[in-house]
Design an enzyme around this catalytic site. Structure first.
Site, short mmCIF file in Angstrom:
data_model
loop_
_atom_site.label_atom_id
_atom_site.label_comp_id
_atom_site.label_asym_id
_atom_site.label_seq_id
_atom_site.Cartn_x
_atom_site.Cartn_y
_atom_site.Cartn_z
N SER A 47 0.83 -1.21 -0.04
CA SER A 47 0.10 0.07 0.08
C SER A 47 0.85 1.31 0.14
CB SER A 47 -0.92 -0.03 1.43
OG SER A 47 -2.00 -1.21 1.36
N LYS B 243 -7.50 1.67 -3.17
CA LYS B 243 -6.93 1.07 -1.70
C LYS B 243 -7.17 2.36 -0.74
CE LYS B 243 -5.50 -1.09 1.83
NZ LYS B 243 -4.29 -1.65 1.88
N LYS C 288 -1.45 6.43 8.77
CA LYS C 288 -0.77 6.42 7.45
C LYS C 288 -1.67 6.50 6.29
CE LYS C 288 0.68 3.15 5.17
NZ LYS C 288 1.07 1.86 4.18
#
Length: 298
Positions: free
Chosen positions: A103, A177, A245
């Site tokens: 990711s 995502k 994050k």
């Protein structure tokens, strides 16, 4: 039979065997693929040797001559370092495919795709959702960005991990995502606040969750994370710091494309305050603890 029609004929390298990567690499081994494996900490990859994998001490050695290199690394900076500083891109042959399942930001994914493309190497960004349970069971949701032909080429491997969808050009997998993580992070906050609100007013938290399950407020987050909140089970499956994050990457990407994301901004602040208050290593549902503390309910 050609390499393309027989996925087991491909030479596969797998880079990054952390909590997710190890389970995914294990599934490939169990599906009959002979893997070349690398991890920064070799001990975390050692168990794969018993399944037939070859464990390397250098990422470039694992990638040498591979048809497909699968990456499950920590973040975009690590992916870039492994590719271009540690020699993986140089070790890969023209016509091979770099399948990045980490990711990272859409901007980083597009940059990696362009740099690899200049070397004749194909690229897919294919991040996943579903956590360690999904990785172990092969039920991950996979969001892939890149050329359709490269997606079709990677599909037999992706299906070992779960359900894959091609969502657009390079960077689109990472964009999807981030959208996924926006929904997850915001919904965790909504579930936590609602359950705490009802409890503060005198209702039974477990019964409140039970009562609204199946209605319009139902979701996987209510079912899974809501149960963790009821049980006060915040052992990390996906850490709160990782959710932070993701929210920050979403906000940075929103700024790049000129999109106002006020709801994500609010929840980024809440997750950040949770981290500041020592909740870094709790499960992402540990935002419940931060909201409980605000209301004197610890």
């Amino acid at each position: 039979m050609t390499v393309e029609s027989d996925p087991h004929a491909n030479k596969i390298a797998f880079l990054g065997t952390g909590s997710m990567g190890l389970l995914m690499a294990r599934r490939l081994c169990e599906a009959g693929h002979a893997l070349q494996v690398w991890n920064r900490t070799p001990d975390k990859a050692a168990s794969l040797a018993a399944l037939g994998a070859t464990v390397h001490t250098q990422a470039s050695a694992a990638a040498l001559g591979a048809d497909i290199v699968v990456s499950m690394l920590e973040n975009g900076a690590v992916v870039e370092d492994v590719l271009f500083a540690q020699g993986v891109a140089a070790a890969m042959k023209p016509g091979s495919l770099f399948l990045d399942m980490a990711s990272i930001t859409p901007r980083e994914a597009r940059d990696h795709a362009a740099r690899l493309g200049a070397l004749g190497i194909a690229h897919l960004d294919a991040p996943v959702s579903g956590g360690t349970v999904g990785a172990e069971q092969g039920t991950l949701v996979i969001m892939a960005g890149g050329k359709p032909a490269d997606f079709e080429r990677a599909l037999p491997l992706l299906q070992v991990f779960g359900r894959a969808t091609h969502v657009g050009p390079h960077g689109s997998g990472q964009l999807t995502k981030l959208a996924n993580q926006m929904i997850v992070g915001i919904t965790i906050g909504a579930v936590a606040e609602a359950l705490l609100f009802a409890t503060k007013g005198g209702a039974d938290m477990a019964k409140v969750r039970e009562a609204i399950t199946g209605g319009f407020a139902d979701s996987r987050v209510l079912q899974l994370h809501g149960q963790r909140m009821v049980e006060r089970d915040f052992a990390p499956r996906a850490r709160l710091s990782i959710q932070l994050k993701d929210m920050r990457n979403a906000l940075a990407t929103a700024q790049e494309i000129g999109f106002d994301a006020p709801i994500t901004g609010l929840f980024e602040q809440l997750y950040a305050e949770g981290v500041e208050h020592g909740l870094t290593d709790l499960d992402q549902s540990g935002l419940f603890v931060e909201l409980a503390s605000r209301n004197g309910m610890t």
